[in-house]
Enzyme design. Structure first.
Site, PDB file in Angstrom:
ATOM      1  N   GLU A   8      56.802  32.939  40.671  1.00  0.00           N
ATOM      2  CA  GLU A   8      56.118  33.129  41.960  1.00  0.00           C
ATOM      3  C   GLU A   8      56.858  32.548  43.150  1.00  0.00           C
ATOM      4  O   GLU A   8      56.864  33.115  44.229  1.00  0.00           O
ATOM      5  CB  GLU A   8      54.724  32.490  41.952  1.00  0.00           C
ATOM      6  CG  GLU A   8      53.716  33.190  41.109  1.00  0.00           C
ATOM      7  CD  GLU A   8      53.400  32.388  39.882  1.00  0.00           C
ATOM      8  OE1 GLU A   8      52.242  32.341  39.514  1.00  0.00           O
ATOM      9  OE2 GLU A   8      54.329  31.818  39.294  1.00  0.00           O
ATOM     10  N   ASP A  81      52.745  31.866  36.672  1.00  0.00           N
ATOM     11  CA  ASP A  81      51.932  30.732  36.213  1.00  0.00           C
ATOM     12  C   ASP A  81      51.071  31.081  34.994  1.00  0.00           C
ATOM     13  O   ASP A  81      50.610  32.221  34.852  1.00  0.00           O
ATOM     14  CB  ASP A  81      51.023  30.234  37.348  1.00  0.00           C
ATOM     15  CG  ASP A  81      51.776  29.370  38.348  1.00  0.00           C
ATOM     16  OD1 ASP A  81      52.925  28.998  38.067  1.00  0.00           O
ATOM     17  OD2 ASP A  81      51.213  29.070  39.414  1.00  0.00           O
ATOM     18  N   ASP A  83      48.007  31.165  33.943  1.00  0.00           N
ATOM     19  CA  ASP A  83      46.558  31.260  34.133  1.00  0.00           C
ATOM     20  C   ASP A  83      46.201  32.700  34.479  1.00  0.00           C
ATOM     21  O   ASP A  83      47.064  33.582  34.463  1.00  0.00           O
ATOM     22  CB  ASP A  83      46.072  30.280  35.211  1.00  0.00           C
ATOM     23  CG  ASP A  83      46.746  30.503  36.566  1.00  0.00           C
ATOM     24  OD1 ASP A  83      47.397  31.565  36.762  1.00  0.00           O
ATOM     25  OD2 ASP A  83      46.637  29.627  37.437  1.00  0.00           O
ATOM     26  N   GLU A  85      45.429  34.211  37.326  1.00  0.00           N
ATOM     27  CA  GLU A  85      46.134  34.774  38.486  1.00  0.00           C
ATOM     28  C   GLU A  85      47.593  35.049  38.145  1.00  0.00           C
ATOM     29  O   GLU A  85      48.152  36.074  38.537  1.00  0.00           O
ATOM     30  CB  GLU A  85      46.040  33.825  39.680  1.00  0.00           C
ATOM     31  CG  GLU A  85      44.683  33.778  40.346  1.00  0.00           C
ATOM     32  CD  GLU A  85      44.185  35.133  40.825  1.00  0.00           C
ATOM     33  OE1 GLU A  85      44.965  35.863  41.472  1.00  0.00           O
ATOM     34  OE2 GLU A  85      43.031  35.479  40.550  1.00  0.00           O
ATOM     35  N   TYR A 299      51.349  21.568  34.149  1.00  0.00           N
ATOM     36  CA  TYR A 299      50.627  22.529  34.988  1.00  0.00           C
ATOM     37  C   TYR A 299      49.331  21.925  35.520  1.00  0.00           C
ATOM     38  O   TYR A 299      48.571  21.295  34.778  1.00  0.00           O
ATOM     39  CB  TYR A 299      50.330  23.800  34.199  1.00  0.00           C
ATOM     40  CG  TYR A 299      49.834  24.927  35.062  1.00  0.00           C
ATOM     41  CD1 TYR A 299      50.593  25.365  36.149  1.00  0.00           C
ATOM     42  CD2 TYR A 299      48.614  25.543  34.824  1.00  0.00           C
ATOM     43  CE1 TYR A 299      50.146  26.393  36.961  1.00  0.00           C
ATOM     44  CE2 TYR A 299      48.161  26.580  35.628  1.00  0.00           C
ATOM     45  CZ  TYR A 299      48.931  26.994  36.694  1.00  0.00           C
ATOM     46  OH  TYR A 299      48.482  28.004  37.507  1.00  0.00           O
ATOM     47  N   ARG A 301      46.589  23.279  37.063  1.00  0.00           N
ATOM     48  CA  ARG A 301      45.290  23.964  37.052  1.00  0.00           C
ATOM     49  C   ARG A 301      44.810  24.015  35.604  1.00  0.00           C
ATOM     50  O   ARG A 301      45.141  24.927  34.857  1.00  0.00           O
ATOM     51  CB  ARG A 301      45.395  25.365  37.656  1.00  0.00           C
ATOM     52  CG  ARG A 301      45.709  25.332  39.148  1.00  0.00           C
ATOM     53  CD  ARG A 301      45.673  26.708  39.796  1.00  0.00           C
ATOM     54  NE  ARG A 301      46.054  26.603  41.195  1.00  0.00           N
ATOM     55  CZ  ARG A 301      47.293  26.763  41.660  1.00  0.00           C
ATOM     56  NH1 ARG A 301      48.277  27.049  40.810  1.00  0.00           N
ATOM     57  NH2 ARG A 301      47.557  26.640  42.943  1.00  0.00           N
ATOM     58  N   HIS A 345      46.214  24.730  28.230  1.00  0.00           N
ATOM     59  CA  HIS A 345      47.175  23.789  28.810  1.00  0.00           C
ATOM     60  C   HIS A 345      46.797  22.362  28.454  1.00  0.00           C
ATOM     61  O   HIS A 345      45.658  22.073  28.100  1.00  0.00           O
ATOM     62  CB  HIS A 345      47.193  23.912  30.337  1.00  0.00           C
ATOM     63  CG  HIS A 345      47.246  25.324  30.819  1.00  0.00           C
ATOM     64  ND1 HIS A 345      48.260  26.174  30.481  1.00  0.00           N
ATOM     65  CD2 HIS A 345      46.392  26.043  31.587  1.00  0.00           C
ATOM     66  CE1 HIS A 345      48.037  27.361  31.037  1.00  0.00           C
ATOM     67  NE2 HIS A 345      46.904  27.311  31.700  1.00  0.00           N
TER      68      HIS A 345
END
Length: 701
Positions: A8, A81, A83, A85, A299, A301, A345
């Site tokens: 990203e 990432d 997750d 998104e 990570y 989140r 995670h």
């Protein structure tokens, strides 16, 4: 031909490129490249909620470059990432670049280190369709609510408003708490405290009245308090029981997203968005002297408390070397997870425990340095031995009355040698007691009767609102910061210091939604919807079925609301101030316009006088002695500037306080966060201490 890796952000690309070497080309997509259109709903409800995705305007050049690089590459890996998104970004990239989604071209990194990248590249997988469906369902749910409900608010209240599936619940929590505070009726009670000392000793301690004739009693008024006090003064105090025990205090677990945001708010005064910006930088990679470009944390989140065995053993080794063998627990420390935690995670931890905050200090600065220190200390403390305390509970007789004293001494400090978690609740202070024995007569130094009143619940702060959202199952780790940013940016909620207070506009919207769309602002309903999204992610529910069930109920409520409110408008009440209009003498009211709040005459339209709202700090300018304005930067940070603006030009990120410097008499200043000490910013003063949080002028514009 080289291999292409798409991530990203440029910072992440730079770090990963360092570890992958020359055979790999690493490029950033700069976030999402495809999304629903902004100018229309972009969802065909009749065709099973089919979304219509378009390339994001402004990304044409980047998409062309990505297509060209993909065509020239031997293989394309999607490394966004780990997750929902991130999975969605990879899925959209695969669509645009015409990649085969049945191939193992998806890689994820729990940490941006050599080990993390090697593990990710060795565990390639296909794009996770369940994750994609969960993300699509959330995106479409939010789009339906936004595009169907916002026009209703424009028509019934005023233009430019928006409603959100999760943000509306957050506003309701704030509104409900504020009403609890406003309607709270304090109840009087009295504490009776005796200051005592053993005969022949100079050491004093306090004991509090407990009850009479063996029964616990609440002292409700002054007459009752004075009667007990006078009676106590005429009777001897004698120890009738001493109970000693031992208790262990366990360290707090390593951070997850919500607890990191809460603790950063309490300790550092960071907003949730500010915390996540700093955490993103630490995850994606920074240049560390002696180590090179690397990600410093895992990570950020996550709602999992899991920690890898390798990280636990590394922490134990560090603790043994730094603190000693006795500070290492004799068992593997694990922490109980919440039932709905996603275990994909690890918890948030440093990627290399040997990179201490002191080692990283020269490479990090500002928010990033502060947050790294917090994460590092929390993780290391979570793997340390318990704090052991000896407790003492003393019962004291005074005639028919009983007094009690409690205290403790630390037998072994354990994890508290490094870190202790802060809480939002005020706790009764316990202190060490002098050596005491049964049947000892005590000397009375003083007996005080103290009037007290019960307190209302505290208004929400960012920390406590995030805690409430998490406890109620509303939102997920990635959404807490955006939720709070949205409700404050839209002026539905405003900050008063650390408190979050609903505005008249936010309260009006909440009340209308509560009357006409009870599910949208219902905490339980929102939590059930989050659970449904989790079930989609786990492959246990069909995403279009979840959307269909929601839409059936929502569209029915919308139709009913339009009938109920036909021809009606809801007025946002004016907030009347104690200031008067200098033109006509009528009260000034607070209005909100394109550029924020301002004061306007309540006599409008006859009187059109307006003026800006000015908020002053308690202290004064160290250069000219003038008043200091409280202002907000573009990023939502509070700063302070001299009222004399361009003539004086003095500003500070630190808050001016009422206390003055004993040497020069100028106002002292202090930075945000608990434990910060006020200091002098007058450069010509012998006590001068420069500000530690200087920022560029760009942020204040």
């Amino acid at each position: 031909m080289s291999k292409l890796v798409i991530v990203e952000s440029p910072a992440k690309a730079k770090t990963i490129k360092k570890y992958l070497g020359e055979d790999y080309n690493v490029i950033a997509s700069m976030g999402h490249i495809r999304d629903l259109p902004k100018a229309q709903m972009g969802v065909d409800i009749e065709d099973n909620f089919k979304p219509r995705y378009i390339n994001i305007p402004g990304k044409t050049k980047l998409i062309k470059e990505l297509k060209s690089l993909a065509a020239e590459s031997e293989t394309v890996y999607l490394a966004t990432d780990p997750d929902r998104e991130g999975e969605a970004i990879s899925w959209h990239l695969a669509h645009i670049l015409k990649l085969d989604t049945t191939q193992k071209n998806r890689v994820t990194f729990g940490e941006i280190t050599k080990k993390g990248i090697t593990e990710g590249m060795n565990n390639k997988r296909t794009i996770d369709e369940d994750l994609i469906n969960a993300q699509q369902a959330r995106r479409i749910l939010d789009r339906i609510v936004g595009y169907k409900l916002s026009p209703f608010l424009w028509e019934k209240i005023k233009g430019g408003l928006s409603a959100g599936r999760v943000q509306s619940v957050a506003v309701k929590l704030v509104v409900d708490r504020h009403r609890e505070v406003e309607s709270f009726v304090p109840q009087e009670y009295w504490n009776i405290e005796a200051t005592l000392s053993p005969n022949g000793s100079t050491k004093k301690f306090k004991a509090r009245y407990y009850g009479t004739d063996g029964e616990k009693i609440t002292v409700e008024n002054e007459a009752q308090a004075m009667e007990i006090r006078e009676n106590s003064l005429s009777n001897p105090f004698v120890i009738t029981g001493i109970a000693k025990g031992e208790r262990k205090r366990l360290p707090a677990p390593p951070f997850i997203t919500s607890s990191l945001q809460q603790e950063a708010s309490r300790r550092l005064g960071f907003t949730a968005s500010r915390t996540m910006r700093a955490a993103q930088t630490l995850y994606e990679g920074v240049e560390v002297k002696g180590f090179g470009q690397m990600g410093l944390i895992t990570y950020m989140r996550t709602d999992s408390l899991r920690v890898s065995d390798e990280a636990i053993w590394a922490a134990k080794g560090f603790i043994k070397d730094k603190f000693g063998e006795q500070y290492v627990p004799k068992y593997k420390r694990t922490y109980k997870q919440k039932n709905n935690a996603q275990d994909a995670h690890e918890a948030i931890r440093p990627t290399n425990v040997n990179i201490t905050p002191e080692v990283a200090y020269g490479s990090l600065s500002g928010d990033v340095a502060k947050l790294y220190k917090l994460i590092w200390e929390r993780f290391v403390a979570s793997q340390m031995a318990d704090c052991v305390q000896e407790t003492v509970a003393v019962d004291i007789a005074c005639g028919r009355h009983t007094y009690k004293a409690n205290g403790y001494t630390v037998l072994f400090d354990g994890f508290t040698a490094l870190y202790e978690e802060q809480t939002d609740e005020k706790k009764e202070k316990e202190t060490a007691l002098p050596p005491l024995e049964d049947d000892t007569k005590l000397k009375v130094k003083e007996i005080e009767a103290l009037q007290k009143f019960t307190l209302p619940p505290n208004e929400y702060t960012e920390a406590t609102l995030i805690k409430a959202l998490e406890e109620n199952g509303i939102g997920r780790p990635s959404t807490y910061a955006p939720i709070i940013y949205t409700i404050t940016e839209k002026a539905y909620v405003e900050r008063d210091g650390k408190k979050l207070i609903p505005t008249a506009l936010g309260t009006t919207i909440n009340d209308l939604l509560e009357q006409q769309f009870s599910d949208i602002v219902n905490v339980k309903f929102s939590a059930e919807m989050e659970n449904s999204l989790d079930e989609i992610e786990q492959g246990d529910k069909e995403w279009t079925q979840v959307l269909a069930e929601f839409y059936e109920s929502f569209s029915r409520d919308l139709e009913k609301a339009q009938e109920n409110m036909e021809g009606k408008k809801v007025k946002v009440p004016d907030v009347v101030t104690d200031e008067t209009c200098e033109v006509c003498g009528k009260p000034m009211v607070v209005k909100t316009g394109k550029f924020g709040k301002f004061l306007a005459c309540s006599g409008f339209p006859e009187c059109k006088n307006t003026r800006r709202i000015v908020k002053y700090a308690k202290g004064s300018c160290v250069k000219c002695g003038g008043k200091m304005l409280v202002l907000t930067s573009k990023r939502g940070r509070t700063f302070y500037a001299c009222e004399d603006g361009t003539n004086c030009k003095f500003m500070s990120w630190e808050e001016p306080v009422e206390k003055t410097c004993p040497s020069c008499g100028k106002s002292l200043y202090k930075k945000a966060g608990k434990g910060a000490k006020a200091h002098c910013l007058n450069e010509s003063c012998a006590e001068y201490k420069p500000s530690v949080t200087r920022k560029s002028k760009k942020e204040t514009k």
